[in-house]
Design a protein around this motif. Structure first.
Motif, PDB file in Angstrom:
ATOM      1  N   SER A 105      33.983  35.897  43.838  1.00 26.01           N
ATOM      2  CA  SER A 105      34.866  36.665  42.958  1.00 26.01           C
ATOM      3  C   SER A 105      34.827  36.093  41.547  1.00 26.01           C
ATOM      4  O   SER A 105      34.811  36.841  40.567  1.00 26.01           O
ATOM      5  CB  SER A 105      36.300  36.626  43.469  1.00 26.01           C
ATOM      6  N   GLU A 126      41.126  42.608  47.372  1.00 27.56           N
ATOM      7  CA  GLU A 126      41.507  41.313  47.924  1.00 27.56           C
ATOM      8  C   GLU A 126      42.642  40.666  47.148  1.00 27.56           C
ATOM      9  O   GLU A 126      43.464  39.977  47.720  1.00 27.56           O
ATOM     10  CB  GLU A 126      40.299  40.370  47.918  1.00 27.56           C
ATOM     11  N   ASP A 172      34.931  44.160  45.132  1.00 24.26           N
ATOM     12  CA  ASP A 172      35.285  42.904  45.815  1.00 24.26           C
ATOM     13  C   ASP A 172      36.311  43.225  46.889  1.00 24.26           C
ATOM     14  O   ASP A 172      37.476  43.406  46.607  1.00 24.26           O
ATOM     15  CB  ASP A 172      35.878  41.927  44.778  1.00 24.26           C
TER      16      ASP A 172
END
Ligand code: TYD
Ligand code: MG
Length: 456
Positions: A105, A126, A172
Protein backbone atom coordinates in the motif's frame (compact mmCIF):
# COMPACT_ATOMS: atom_id res chain seq x y z
CA UNK A 1 -34.13 -13.44 -13.10
CA UNK A 2 -31.02 -14.27 -11.16
CA UNK A 3 -30.23 -17.94 -10.90
CA UNK A 4 -28.51 -19.08 -7.72
CA UNK A 5 -26.46 -22.21 -7.36
CA UNK A 6 -23.62 -23.37 -5.24
CA UNK A 7 -20.45 -24.61 -6.82
CA UNK A 8 -17.23 -25.92 -5.36
CA UNK A 9 -14.00 -24.21 -6.32
CA UNK A 10 -10.44 -25.33 -5.78
CA UNK A 11 -8.88 -22.44 -3.85
CA UNK A 12 -5.51 -23.18 -5.42
CA UNK A 13 -6.22 -23.31 -9.12
CA UNK A 14 -9.82 -22.24 -9.51
CA UNK A 15 -11.08 -25.62 -10.78
CA UNK A 16 -14.85 -25.72 -10.66
CA UNK A 17 -16.85 -28.75 -9.63
CA UNK A 18 -20.54 -29.40 -8.96
CA UNK A 19 -19.72 -31.48 -5.86
CA UNK A 20 -17.07 -31.45 -3.18
CA UNK A 21 -13.87 -33.30 -4.02
CA UNK A 22 -11.09 -34.34 -1.68
CA UNK A 23 -8.38 -33.86 -4.26
CA UNK A 24 -8.35 -31.42 -7.10
CA UNK A 25 -8.17 -33.27 -10.44
CA UNK A 26 -6.52 -30.25 -12.00
CA UNK A 27 -3.70 -29.32 -9.61
CA UNK A 28 -3.66 -32.40 -7.31
CA UNK A 29 -4.03 -30.33 -4.13
CA UNK A 30 -5.80 -32.06 -1.25
CA UNK A 31 -8.69 -30.56 0.65
CA UNK A 32 -8.74 -27.33 -1.33
CA UNK A 33 -12.41 -27.25 -2.36
CA UNK A 34 -14.74 -24.69 -0.88
CA UNK A 35 -18.37 -24.13 -1.49
CA UNK A 36 -19.27 -20.80 -3.02
CA UNK A 37 -22.57 -19.30 -3.90
CA UNK A 38 -22.59 -18.24 -7.51
CA UNK A 39 -25.32 -16.13 -8.95
CA UNK A 40 -25.24 -15.40 -12.58
CA UNK A 41 -27.73 -12.90 -13.88
CA UNK A 42 -28.96 -13.52 -17.36
CA UNK A 43 -26.99 -11.80 -20.06
CA UNK A 44 -24.06 -10.58 -17.98
CA UNK A 45 -23.09 -7.86 -20.43
CA UNK A 46 -20.23 -5.51 -19.67
CA UNK A 47 -22.34 -2.36 -20.17
CA UNK A 48 -21.69 -1.04 -16.68
CA UNK A 49 -17.98 -1.55 -17.13
CA UNK A 50 -17.47 0.21 -20.38
CA UNK A 51 -20.66 2.18 -20.79
CA UNK A 52 -20.91 0.62 -24.26
CA UNK A 53 -23.09 -2.14 -25.58
CA UNK A 54 -21.07 -5.28 -26.20
CA UNK A 55 -23.30 -6.33 -29.07
CA UNK A 56 -21.91 -3.54 -31.21
CA UNK A 57 -18.44 -5.12 -31.25
CA UNK A 58 -17.46 -6.51 -34.60
CA UNK A 59 -14.34 -8.20 -35.87
CA UNK A 60 -11.91 -5.65 -37.29
CA UNK A 61 -8.96 -6.02 -39.60
CA UNK A 62 -5.69 -5.85 -37.67
CA UNK A 63 -4.40 -3.20 -40.02
CA UNK A 64 -7.35 -0.93 -39.25
CA UNK A 65 -6.96 -0.98 -35.47
CA UNK A 66 -5.94 2.36 -34.10
CA UNK A 67 -3.48 2.42 -31.27
CA UNK A 68 -4.59 4.90 -28.62
CA UNK A 69 -1.23 5.82 -27.28
CA UNK A 70 1.82 3.84 -28.12
CA UNK A 71 4.19 5.39 -25.67
CA UNK A 72 4.66 4.12 -22.18
CA UNK A 73 4.51 6.76 -19.54
CA UNK A 74 6.75 7.15 -16.59
CA UNK A 75 5.43 6.48 -13.11
CA UNK A 76 7.86 8.90 -11.51
CA UNK A 77 9.63 6.02 -9.82
CA UNK A 78 12.73 4.81 -11.62
CA UNK A 79 12.71 1.41 -9.95
CA UNK A 80 9.05 0.78 -10.78
CA UNK A 81 9.57 1.92 -14.38
CA UNK A 82 12.42 -0.53 -14.61
CA UNK A 83 10.44 -3.56 -13.44
CA UNK A 84 7.53 -2.60 -15.69
CA UNK A 85 9.92 -2.72 -18.64
CA UNK A 86 10.27 1.04 -19.09
CA UNK A 87 7.04 2.53 -17.78
CA UNK A 88 3.31 1.98 -17.70
CA UNK A 89 1.70 0.69 -20.87
CA UNK A 90 -1.73 2.20 -21.56
CA UNK A 91 -4.47 -0.33 -20.99
CA UNK A 92 -2.27 -2.74 -19.06
CA UNK A 93 -3.35 -4.61 -15.96
CA UNK A 94 -0.63 -5.01 -13.37
CA UNK A 95 -0.91 -7.25 -10.32
CA UNK A 96 1.32 -6.61 -7.30
CA UNK A 97 1.61 -9.37 -4.74
CA UNK A 98 3.38 -9.46 -1.42
CA UNK A 99 3.08 -10.51 2.20
CA UNK A 100 0.99 -8.44 4.57
CA UNK A 101 2.90 -5.48 5.97
CA UNK A 102 5.67 -5.62 3.39
CA UNK A 103 4.72 -2.20 2.00
CA UNK A 104 2.44 -2.73 -1.00
CA UNK A 105 0.00 0.00 0.00
CA UNK A 106 2.87 2.35 0.82
CA UNK A 107 4.51 1.73 -2.56
CA UNK A 108 1.32 2.26 -4.52
CA UNK A 109 0.35 5.38 -2.60
CA UNK A 110 3.81 6.80 -3.17
CA UNK A 111 3.49 6.09 -6.88
CA UNK A 112 0.11 7.85 -6.94
CA UNK A 113 1.54 10.87 -5.16
CA UNK A 114 4.58 11.08 -7.43
CA UNK A 115 2.66 11.16 -10.71
CA UNK A 116 2.42 14.69 -11.97
CA UNK A 117 -0.07 16.17 -14.36
CA UNK A 118 -2.21 13.06 -14.58
CA UNK A 119 -5.30 12.15 -12.62
CA UNK A 120 -4.82 9.10 -10.44
CA UNK A 121 -7.53 7.22 -8.59
CA UNK A 122 -6.54 5.18 -5.54
CA UNK A 123 -9.30 2.80 -4.55
CA UNK A 124 -8.97 1.29 -1.11
CA UNK A 125 -11.12 -1.34 0.46
CA UNK A 126 -8.71 -1.87 3.32
CA UNK A 127 -8.17 1.49 4.98
CA UNK A 128 -10.35 4.50 5.66
CA UNK A 129 -9.86 7.80 3.84
CA UNK A 130 -8.44 9.40 7.01
CA UNK A 131 -5.89 6.65 7.46
CA UNK A 132 -4.75 7.02 3.88
CA UNK A 133 -4.56 10.81 4.13
CA UNK A 134 -2.43 10.47 7.26
CA UNK A 135 -0.10 8.10 5.50
CA UNK A 136 0.02 10.28 2.39
CA UNK A 137 1.06 13.28 4.48
CA UNK A 138 3.84 11.28 6.00
CA UNK A 139 5.04 10.18 2.57
CA UNK A 140 5.39 13.64 1.15
CA UNK A 141 3.49 16.30 -0.66
CA UNK A 142 -0.16 15.53 -1.21
CA UNK A 143 -0.75 15.96 -4.91
CA UNK A 144 -3.98 17.63 -6.08
CA UNK A 145 -4.30 15.09 -8.91
CA UNK A 146 -4.58 12.11 -6.60
CA UNK A 147 -8.14 11.03 -5.85
CA UNK A 148 -9.23 8.56 -3.23
CA UNK A 149 -12.21 6.23 -3.23
CA UNK A 150 -13.11 3.87 -0.42
CA UNK A 151 -15.54 1.62 -2.21
CA UNK A 152 -15.52 -2.11 -2.79
CA UNK A 153 -18.44 -2.79 -5.12
CA UNK A 154 -17.11 -2.80 -8.66
CA UNK A 155 -20.32 -1.52 -10.22
CA UNK A 156 -20.12 1.64 -8.07
CA UNK A 157 -16.40 1.94 -8.68
CA UNK A 158 -16.87 1.98 -12.45
CA UNK A 159 -19.59 4.60 -12.08
CA UNK A 160 -17.12 6.89 -10.29
CA UNK A 161 -14.38 6.08 -12.76
CA UNK A 162 -16.60 7.10 -15.65
CA UNK A 163 -17.23 10.52 -14.14
CA UNK A 164 -13.65 11.12 -12.91
CA UNK A 165 -11.86 9.66 -15.95
CA UNK A 166 -8.52 9.01 -14.23
CA UNK A 167 -5.32 8.23 -16.14
CA UNK A 168 -4.36 5.52 -13.70
CA UNK A 169 -6.40 3.34 -11.36
CA UNK A 170 -4.88 1.62 -8.32
CA UNK A 171 -6.90 -0.96 -6.40
CA UNK A 172 -5.95 -1.95 -2.85
CA UNK A 173 -6.73 -4.84 -2.81
CA UNK A 174 -8.38 -7.17 -5.30
CA UNK A 175 -9.42 -9.46 -2.42
CA UNK A 176 -11.69 -6.77 -0.96
CA UNK A 177 -13.57 -6.16 -4.21
CA UNK A 178 -17.09 -7.33 -4.67
CA UNK A 179 -19.05 -7.63 -7.87
CA UNK A 180 -22.82 -7.90 -7.73
CA UNK A 181 -22.59 -10.40 -10.56
CA UNK A 182 -21.56 -13.00 -8.01
CA UNK A 183 -23.05 -13.64 -4.65
CA UNK A 184 -20.03 -15.22 -3.05
CA UNK A 185 -18.06 -13.29 -0.45
CA UNK A 186 -15.19 -10.92 -1.33
CA UNK A 187 -11.87 -12.72 -1.54
CA UNK A 188 -13.37 -15.98 -2.79
CA UNK A 189 -12.08 -17.48 -6.00
CA UNK A 190 -15.11 -16.60 -8.07
CA UNK A 191 -15.22 -12.98 -6.82
CA UNK A 192 -11.53 -12.36 -7.34
CA UNK A 193 -11.76 -13.80 -10.83
CA UNK A 194 -14.84 -11.82 -11.72
CA UNK A 195 -13.54 -8.49 -10.38
CA UNK A 196 -10.21 -8.92 -12.12
CA UNK A 197 -12.00 -9.72 -15.36
CA UNK A 198 -14.07 -6.55 -15.01
CA UNK A 199 -11.00 -4.42 -14.41
CA UNK A 200 -9.29 -6.03 -17.34
CA UNK A 201 -12.23 -5.20 -19.57
CA UNK A 202 -12.12 -1.64 -18.29
CA UNK A 203 -8.37 -1.32 -18.82
CA UNK A 204 -8.45 -2.69 -22.34
CA UNK A 205 -11.48 -0.72 -23.48
CA UNK A 206 -10.41 2.62 -22.01
CA UNK A 207 -6.62 2.28 -22.44
CA UNK A 208 -6.24 3.18 -18.77
CA UNK A 209 -3.57 1.28 -16.87
CA UNK A 210 -4.85 -0.48 -13.74
CA UNK A 211 -2.68 -1.70 -10.87
CA UNK A 212 -4.20 -4.30 -8.57
CA UNK A 213 -2.73 -5.17 -5.19
CA UNK A 214 -3.15 -8.85 -4.35
CA UNK A 215 -2.58 -10.72 -1.11
CA UNK A 216 -0.44 -13.78 -1.13
CA UNK A 217 -0.98 -17.11 0.55
CA UNK A 218 1.39 -18.52 3.12
CA UNK A 219 3.43 -20.32 0.49
CA UNK A 220 4.00 -17.11 -1.40
CA UNK A 221 1.60 -17.47 -4.31
CA UNK A 222 -0.86 -14.72 -5.10
CA UNK A 223 -4.05 -15.65 -3.29
CA UNK A 224 -6.86 -16.69 -5.50
CA UNK A 225 -6.60 -18.92 -8.46
CA UNK A 226 -3.57 -19.22 -10.66
CA UNK A 227 -5.82 -18.02 -13.47
CA UNK A 228 -5.46 -14.53 -12.04
CA UNK A 229 -1.84 -14.49 -13.09
CA UNK A 230 -2.85 -15.62 -16.56
CA UNK A 231 -5.42 -12.88 -16.88
CA UNK A 232 -3.22 -9.91 -16.05
CA UNK A 233 -0.44 -8.48 -18.23
CA UNK A 234 2.21 -8.07 -15.58
CA UNK A 235 2.79 -9.71 -12.21
CA UNK A 236 5.10 -8.01 -9.73
CA UNK A 237 6.19 -9.50 -6.41
CA UNK A 238 7.14 -7.22 -3.55
CA UNK A 239 9.34 -9.11 -1.14
CA UNK A 240 11.90 -8.79 1.57
CA UNK A 241 12.58 -9.72 5.13
CA UNK A 242 10.22 -7.85 7.45
CA UNK A 243 13.02 -7.35 9.95
CA UNK A 244 15.34 -5.82 7.39
CA UNK A 245 14.62 -2.61 5.62
CA UNK A 246 15.32 -3.71 2.04
CA UNK A 247 12.47 -4.52 -0.25
CA UNK A 248 12.77 -6.10 -3.67
CA UNK A 249 10.27 -5.63 -6.45
CA UNK A 250 10.53 -8.46 -8.95
CA UNK A 251 8.72 -9.10 -12.20
CA UNK A 252 7.45 -12.65 -12.49
CA UNK A 253 5.43 -12.09 -15.64
CA UNK A 254 5.46 -9.25 -18.12
CA UNK A 255 3.75 -9.09 -21.47
CA UNK A 256 5.53 -5.82 -22.24
CA UNK A 257 9.08 -6.42 -21.11
CA UNK A 258 11.64 -8.67 -19.57
CA UNK A 259 10.96 -10.65 -16.39
CA UNK A 260 14.56 -10.40 -15.31
CA UNK A 261 14.20 -6.96 -13.77
CA UNK A 262 14.54 -6.03 -10.16
CA UNK A 263 13.75 -2.87 -8.24
CA UNK A 264 15.29 -2.21 -4.85
CA UNK A 265 13.78 -0.03 -2.15
CA UNK A 266 14.56 0.75 1.42
CA UNK A 267 11.72 1.17 3.92
CA UNK A 268 12.27 4.33 5.93
CA UNK A 269 10.08 6.22 8.35
CA UNK A 270 9.04 8.50 5.51
CA UNK A 271 8.13 5.68 3.18
CA UNK A 272 10.09 3.78 0.58
CA UNK A 273 13.32 5.16 -0.76
CA UNK A 274 14.64 4.00 -4.08
CA UNK A 275 18.05 2.42 -3.93
CA UNK A 276 19.85 3.27 -7.13
CA UNK A 277 23.22 1.85 -6.19
CA UNK A 278 22.43 -1.38 -4.36
CA UNK A 279 25.98 -2.67 -4.19
CA UNK A 280 26.96 0.11 -1.82
CA UNK A 281 24.41 -0.93 0.78
CA UNK A 282 25.08 -4.64 0.40
CA UNK A 283 28.72 -4.29 1.26
CA UNK A 284 29.13 -3.46 4.90
CA UNK A 285 31.35 -0.67 6.08
CA UNK A 286 33.94 -2.14 8.34
CA UNK A 287 37.38 -1.40 9.60
CA UNK A 288 40.10 -3.81 8.64
CA UNK A 289 39.77 -7.21 7.03
CA UNK A 290 37.88 -10.06 8.63
CA UNK A 291 38.35 -13.70 7.80
CA UNK A 292 35.35 -15.42 6.24
CA UNK A 293 34.11 -12.37 4.37
CA UNK A 294 34.19 -12.13 0.58
CA UNK A 295 32.42 -10.17 -2.13
CA UNK A 296 30.63 -11.95 -4.96
CA UNK A 297 29.57 -10.30 -8.20
CA UNK A 298 26.05 -11.51 -8.98
CA UNK A 299 23.46 -10.41 -11.48
CA UNK A 300 19.89 -9.67 -10.51
CA UNK A 301 18.10 -9.51 -13.80
CA UNK A 302 20.11 -7.21 -15.96
CA UNK A 303 21.72 -5.49 -13.01
CA UNK A 304 25.09 -6.41 -11.63
CA UNK A 305 25.10 -6.51 -7.86
CA UNK A 306 28.07 -6.92 -5.58
CA UNK A 307 27.11 -8.68 -2.44
CA UNK A 308 28.91 -9.52 0.76
CA UNK A 309 29.12 -13.18 1.70
CA UNK A 310 29.99 -14.21 5.23
CA UNK A 311 31.03 -17.67 6.29
CA UNK A 312 31.82 -18.99 9.73
CA UNK A 313 33.55 -22.33 10.07
CA UNK A 314 34.04 -23.67 13.59
CA UNK A 315 34.67 -27.07 15.11
CA UNK A 316 31.43 -28.94 15.71
CA UNK A 317 31.01 -29.23 19.45
CA UNK A 318 27.99 -31.51 19.47
CA UNK A 319 28.43 -34.53 17.25
CA UNK A 320 26.87 -33.99 13.85
CA UNK A 321 28.18 -30.80 12.27
CA UNK A 322 25.62 -28.16 11.37
CA UNK A 323 25.34 -26.60 7.97
CA UNK A 324 23.17 -23.58 7.78
CA UNK A 325 22.73 -20.95 5.13
CA UNK A 326 20.73 -17.74 4.86
CA UNK A 327 19.90 -16.44 1.41
CA UNK A 328 21.72 -19.28 -0.34
CA UNK A 329 20.58 -22.76 -1.34
CA UNK A 330 21.55 -25.23 1.41
CA UNK A 331 21.96 -28.09 -1.07
CA UNK A 332 24.37 -26.05 -3.13
CA UNK A 333 26.33 -25.20 0.02
CA UNK A 334 26.64 -28.93 0.78
CA UNK A 335 27.82 -29.57 -2.73
CA UNK A 336 30.49 -26.88 -2.51
CA UNK A 337 31.64 -28.29 0.84
CA UNK A 338 32.01 -31.71 -0.77
CA UNK A 339 33.99 -30.20 -3.64
CA UNK A 340 36.27 -28.37 -1.20
CA UNK A 341 36.80 -31.57 0.78
CA UNK A 342 37.39 -33.85 -2.19
CA UNK A 343 39.18 -31.56 -4.66
CA UNK A 344 40.84 -29.14 -2.30
CA UNK A 345 41.71 -31.53 0.49
CA UNK A 346 40.23 -29.27 3.17
CA UNK A 347 38.93 -31.12 6.22
CA UNK A 348 35.43 -29.76 6.64
CA UNK A 349 33.71 -32.96 7.74
CA UNK A 350 33.86 -32.13 11.42
CA UNK A 351 33.19 -28.42 11.11
CA UNK A 352 30.02 -26.41 11.57
CA UNK A 353 29.55 -24.17 8.55
CA UNK A 354 27.33 -21.10 8.61
CA UNK A 355 26.81 -19.01 5.51
CA UNK A 356 25.09 -15.69 5.22
CA UNK A 357 24.28 -13.41 2.29
CA UNK A 358 24.34 -9.87 3.61
CA UNK A 359 21.31 -7.61 3.44
CA UNK A 360 18.71 -10.40 3.46
CA UNK A 361 19.09 -10.92 -0.27
CA UNK A 362 18.43 -14.35 -1.74
CA UNK A 363 21.02 -15.31 -4.29
CA UNK A 364 20.40 -18.01 -6.86
CA UNK A 365 23.06 -16.92 -9.32
CA UNK A 366 25.72 -19.70 -9.40
CA UNK A 367 28.36 -17.02 -10.04
CA UNK A 368 28.69 -16.53 -6.28
CA UNK A 369 30.01 -20.12 -5.88
CA UNK A 370 33.61 -19.04 -5.96
CA UNK A 371 33.02 -16.27 -3.43
CA UNK A 372 31.24 -18.76 -1.16
CA UNK A 373 34.15 -21.23 -1.39
CA UNK A 374 36.67 -18.47 -0.73
CA UNK A 375 34.70 -17.25 2.31
CA UNK A 376 34.56 -20.77 3.76
CA UNK A 377 38.27 -21.40 3.32
CA UNK A 378 39.12 -17.91 4.56
CA UNK A 379 37.20 -18.66 7.76
CA UNK A 380 38.63 -22.17 8.08
CA UNK A 381 42.20 -20.98 7.69
CA UNK A 382 41.52 -17.71 9.51
CA UNK A 383 43.16 -15.71 6.77
CA UNK A 384 41.33 -12.55 5.76
CA UNK A 385 40.80 -11.72 2.11
CA UNK A 386 41.27 -8.08 1.18
CA UNK A 387 38.05 -6.13 0.74
CA UNK A 388 39.36 -4.88 -2.59
CA UNK A 389 39.00 -8.38 -4.07
CA UNK A 390 35.85 -9.88 -5.54
CA UNK A 391 34.80 -13.06 -7.33
CA UNK A 392 32.58 -14.11 -10.23
CA UNK A 393 32.70 -17.78 -11.21
CA UNK A 394 30.65 -20.93 -10.89
CA UNK A 395 32.34 -23.94 -9.30
CA UNK A 396 31.86 -27.34 -10.95
CA UNK A 397 31.97 -30.75 -9.29
CA UNK A 398 35.53 -31.25 -10.46
CA UNK A 399 36.66 -28.10 -8.69
CA UNK A 400 36.89 -26.31 -12.01
CA UNK A 401 35.85 -22.69 -12.45
CA UNK A 402 33.05 -22.32 -14.93
CA UNK A 403 32.21 -19.29 -16.99
CA UNK A 404 29.28 -17.11 -15.96
CA UNK A 405 27.01 -15.00 -18.13
CA UNK A 406 27.62 -11.26 -18.68
CA UNK A 407 30.96 -11.31 -16.99
CA UNK A 408 31.79 -7.92 -18.52
CA UNK A 409 28.96 -6.20 -16.62
CA UNK A 410 30.17 -7.76 -13.41
CA UNK A 411 33.72 -6.62 -14.00
CA UNK A 412 32.52 -3.13 -14.89
CA UNK A 413 30.45 -2.91 -11.68
CA UNK A 414 33.40 -4.07 -9.57
CA UNK A 415 35.58 -1.50 -11.28
CA UNK A 416 33.01 1.23 -10.67
CA UNK A 417 32.93 0.44 -6.95
CA UNK A 418 36.69 0.67 -6.61
CA UNK A 419 37.68 -2.99 -6.39
CA UNK A 420 41.23 -3.75 -7.39
CA UNK A 421 41.07 -7.42 -8.32
CA UNK A 422 38.39 -9.79 -9.62
CA UNK A 423 38.74 -13.54 -10.06
CA UNK A 424 36.84 -15.01 -13.00
CA UNK A 425 36.91 -18.26 -14.94
CA UNK A 426 39.48 -18.42 -17.70
CA UNK A 427 36.85 -20.14 -19.85
CA UNK A 428 34.76 -17.00 -19.82
CA UNK A 429 37.34 -14.50 -20.94
CA UNK A 430 36.95 -15.11 -24.66
CA UNK A 431 36.26 -11.86 -26.43
CA UNK A 432 37.10 -9.85 -23.32
CA UNK A 433 39.67 -7.14 -23.59
CA UNK A 434 41.19 -7.30 -20.12
CA UNK A 435 43.36 -4.25 -20.67
CA UNK A 436 40.40 -1.89 -20.99
CA UNK A 437 39.58 -2.16 -17.29
CA UNK A 438 40.98 -0.23 -14.41
CA UNK A 439 40.70 -3.33 -12.29
CA UNK A 440 42.97 -6.34 -12.44
CA UNK A 441 41.14 -9.33 -13.87
CA UNK A 442 42.47 -12.74 -12.92
CA UNK A 443 41.18 -15.55 -15.18
CA UNK A 444 41.86 -18.95 -13.59
CA UNK A 445 40.80 -22.51 -14.35
CA UNK A 446 40.65 -24.29 -11.02
CA UNK A 447 39.67 -23.67 -7.41
CA UNK A 448 43.14 -24.71 -6.28
CA UNK A 449 44.70 -21.97 -8.40
CA UNK A 450 42.49 -19.38 -6.72
CA UNK A 451 43.50 -20.58 -3.25
CA UNK A 452 47.12 -20.57 -4.28
CA UNK A 453 46.81 -16.96 -5.38
CA UNK A 454 44.84 -15.95 -2.28
CA UNK A 455 46.56 -17.80 0.51
CA UNK A 456 49.83 -18.84 -1.04
P1 TYD B 1 1.87 -1.35 4.15
O1 TYD B 1 2.10 -0.54 2.94
O2 TYD B 1 0.65 -1.07 4.93
O3 TYD B 1 1.94 -2.88 3.81
P2 TYD B 1 0.95 -3.81 2.97
O4 TYD B 1 0.01 -2.92 2.23
O5 TYD B 1 1.87 -4.60 2.07
O6 TYD B 1 0.27 -4.69 3.94
O7 TYD B 1 3.19 -1.18 5.01
C1 TYD B 1 3.14 -1.32 6.33
C2 TYD B 1 4.48 -1.34 6.97
O8 TYD B 1 5.38 -0.41 6.46
C3 TYD B 1 4.28 -1.05 8.39
O9 TYD B 1 4.64 -2.17 9.13
C4 TYD B 1 5.10 0.14 8.72
C5 TYD B 1 5.98 0.32 7.54
N1 TYD B 1 6.11 1.73 7.17
C6 TYD B 1 7.31 2.39 7.43
O10 TYD B 1 8.23 1.82 8.00
N2 TYD B 1 7.44 3.71 7.07
C7 TYD B 1 6.44 4.38 6.44
O11 TYD B 1 6.60 5.58 6.13
C8 TYD B 1 5.22 3.69 6.17
C9 TYD B 1 4.08 4.40 5.51
C10 TYD B 1 5.10 2.37 6.54
MG1 MG C 1 -2.02 -2.73 2.52
Amino acid sequence: MAKTKTTYFCQECGYESAKWLGKCPSCDTWNSFQEELVTKTKNPGPEWVTGADSKTRKPVALSEIEIHETTRWSTGSKELNRVLGGGLVPGSLVLIGGEPGIGKSTLMLQVCLAIKGRKVLYISGEESAQQIKMRAERLGKVSPDCYLLTETTTQDIFKHIRTLEPHLVVVDSVQTLHSTMMESTPGSVSQVKQCTAEFMQFAKSSATPVMLIGHITKDGAIAGPKVLEHMVDTVLQFEGDRHLSYRLLRTTKNRFGSTAELGIYEMMNIGLREVSNPSEILISQKEGDFSGVTIGATMEGNRPLLIEIQALVSTAAYGTPQRSSTGYDAKRLNMLLAVLEKRGGFRLGLQDVFLNMAGGIKVIDPAVDLAVCAAIISSLEEIAISDKVCFAAEVGLGGELRAVNRVESRIAEAEKLGFELIYISKFGKKGLDLTQYNIKVMPLGKLSEVFEALFG
